[in-house]
Design a protein around this motif. Structure first.
Motif, short mmCIF file in Angstrom:
data_model
loop_
_atom_site.label_atom_id
_atom_site.label_comp_id
_atom_site.label_asym_id
_atom_site.label_seq_id
_atom_site.Cartn_x
_atom_site.Cartn_y
_atom_site.Cartn_z
N UNK A 18 -4.44 -10.29 3.93
CA UNK A 18 -3.92 -8.98 4.20
C UNK A 18 -4.02 -8.41 2.63
N UNK A 19 -4.03 -6.95 2.93
CA UNK A 19 -4.07 -6.02 1.44
C UNK A 19 -2.97 -5.28 1.24
N UNK A 20 -2.40 -5.45 0.13
CA UNK A 20 -1.39 -4.47 -0.53
C UNK A 20 -1.58 -4.07 -1.64
N UNK A 21 -1.35 -2.91 -2.53
CA UNK A 21 -1.46 -3.06 -3.79
C UNK A 21 -0.16 -2.12 -4.28
N UNK A 22 0.22 -1.07 -3.84
CA UNK A 22 1.25 -0.22 -4.35
C UNK A 22 2.71 -0.44 -3.67
N UNK A 23 2.48 -0.88 -2.43
CA UNK A 23 3.75 -1.25 -1.67
C UNK A 23 4.58 0.26 -1.45
N UNK A 24 3.86 1.70 -1.77
CA UNK A 24 4.75 2.66 -1.67
C UNK A 24 3.91 3.70 -0.93
N UNK A 25 2.95 3.48 -0.04
CA UNK A 25 2.40 4.47 0.55
C UNK A 25 1.48 5.33 -0.23
N UNK A 26 0.79 4.75 -1.13
CA UNK A 26 0.06 5.28 -2.43
C UNK A 26 -1.40 5.02 -2.40
N UNK A 27 -1.55 3.90 -2.28
CA UNK A 27 -3.20 3.32 -2.55
C UNK A 27 -3.83 3.33 -1.27
N UNK A 28 -3.14 3.27 -0.16
CA UNK A 28 -4.01 3.36 1.12
C UNK A 28 -4.62 1.81 1.73
N UNK A 29 -4.36 0.95 1.17
CA UNK A 29 -4.99 -0.24 1.13
C UNK A 29 -4.09 -1.23 2.51
N UNK A 30 -3.12 -0.95 2.56
CA UNK A 30 -2.39 -1.74 3.68
C UNK A 30 -2.45 -1.33 5.24
N UNK A 31 -3.52 -0.33 5.34
CA UNK A 31 -3.56 0.17 6.76
C UNK A 31 -4.15 -0.95 7.65
N UNK A 32 -3.32 -1.09 9.23
CA UNK A 32 -3.80 -2.04 10.04
C UNK A 32 -3.39 -1.26 11.29
N UNK A 33 -3.65 -2.24 12.42
CA UNK A 33 -3.12 -1.72 13.64
C UNK A 33 -1.78 -2.23 14.01
N UNK A 34 -0.62 -1.45 14.09
CA UNK A 34 0.56 -1.94 14.30
C UNK A 34 0.84 -1.88 15.79
N UNK A 35 0.97 -2.73 16.62
CA UNK A 35 1.25 -2.63 17.96
C UNK A 35 0.16 -1.40 18.50
#
Ligand code: SF4
Ligand code: F3S
Ligand code: FES
Length: 244
Positions: free
Chosen positions: A57-74
């Motif tokens: 899975x992808x994460x960079x900023x953990x603060x809603x800034x980098x846009x890398x952690x988008x996924x389908x949640x439910x």
């Protein structure tokens, strides 16, 4: 101490490694104890650290800034780092955003799609000289206009609006709300010297503003709450005016 009643979360994840010919898409469920203030970022790290270190899975900023952690949640496109588990039920389903190239599990290659879209729409300031003139870029701008442009510049290219748009499912060349938002942004900018005809050339067809069927999923899922609906309508009016 958990404020979430010591819940045990059942997190089901769509797993698939496209580079492994033996693999096939399948769900795997992990059980973890919910912690105080837990986000899906924390939950996924917990799974990777204590259950399966091969989870991608992808994460960079953990603060809603980098846009890398988008996924389908439910089933809904969103940013995992900004999603508190306490806002979800005990059973959570995670899947990668559709439409983008899959790297593996929840990891997708949004950058490739975004780069292609940005190059196609030439999402940068076009000056009369064709080159950047720093002095000109520093020309004064009305604060209200600067605010309006800044509002649209808040896009983090997370891809949620692309994944939430039914039109792109049918027309892979559709530039999506993210692309139309960018064109609206440059059209507003007095430093950009492209003519109305130039803009019409770029997005005045079914891959652009006339392909949008006003499904509005984009605005529903945009984590930055961008005014996508009004900007698409703005572009459409501008294009129609230009056509006559
Ligand atoms: Fe993400 Fe919103 Fe930008 Fe679409 S417009 S890429 S949903 S921030
Ligand atoms: Fe798609 Fe948004 Fe238009 S969801 S069809 S880009 S209004
Ligand atoms: Fe950067 Fe979520 S990790 S937006």
């Amino acid at each position: 101490m958990s404020e979430e009643n010591n819940r045990v979360l059942k997190i089901s994840i769509l797993r698939f490694d496209p580079n492994d010919p033996e693999d096939f898409p399948h769900m795997e469920t992990f059980e973890i104890e919910e912690a105080y203030g837990m986000t899906l970022f924390v939950a996924l790290n917990e799974i990777r650290e204590h259950h399966d270190n091969s989870l991608k899975f992808d994460f960079v900023c953990r603060a809603g800034i980098c846009g890398s952690c988008s996924m389908l949640v439910n089933g809904k496109p969103t940013l995992a780092c900004r999603t508190l588990t306490k806002t979800l039920g005990e059973s959570i389903t995670l899947a990668p955003l559709p439409l983008f190239e899959l790297i593996g599990d929840l990891s997708i290659y949004t950058g490739k799609w975004m780069r292609g879209m940005n190059e196609r729409l030439e999402t940068w300031i076009h000056t009369e000289e064709g080159t950047l003139n720093v002095d000109k870029l520093e020309e004064r701008m009305e604060p209200a206009l600067a605010d309006e442009i800044y509002e649209l510049d808040r896009c983090i290219e997370c891809g949620c609006c692309v994944a939430g748009c039914g039109t792109i499912q049918m027309n892979k060349d559709f530039v999506g709300a993210v692309g139309l938002n960018k064109i609206a942004r440059y059209h507003l900018d007095p430093r950009d010297k492209r003519s109305e005809d130039d803009y019409y050339e770029i997005v005045g067809d079914e891959d652009g503003v006339f392909g949008c069927m006003t499904l509005l999923g984009c605005e529903d899922v945009c984590p930055k709450d961008l005014p996508l609906q009004s900007k698409i309508a703005y572009l459409r009016r501008m294009m129609v005016k230009n056509a006559y």
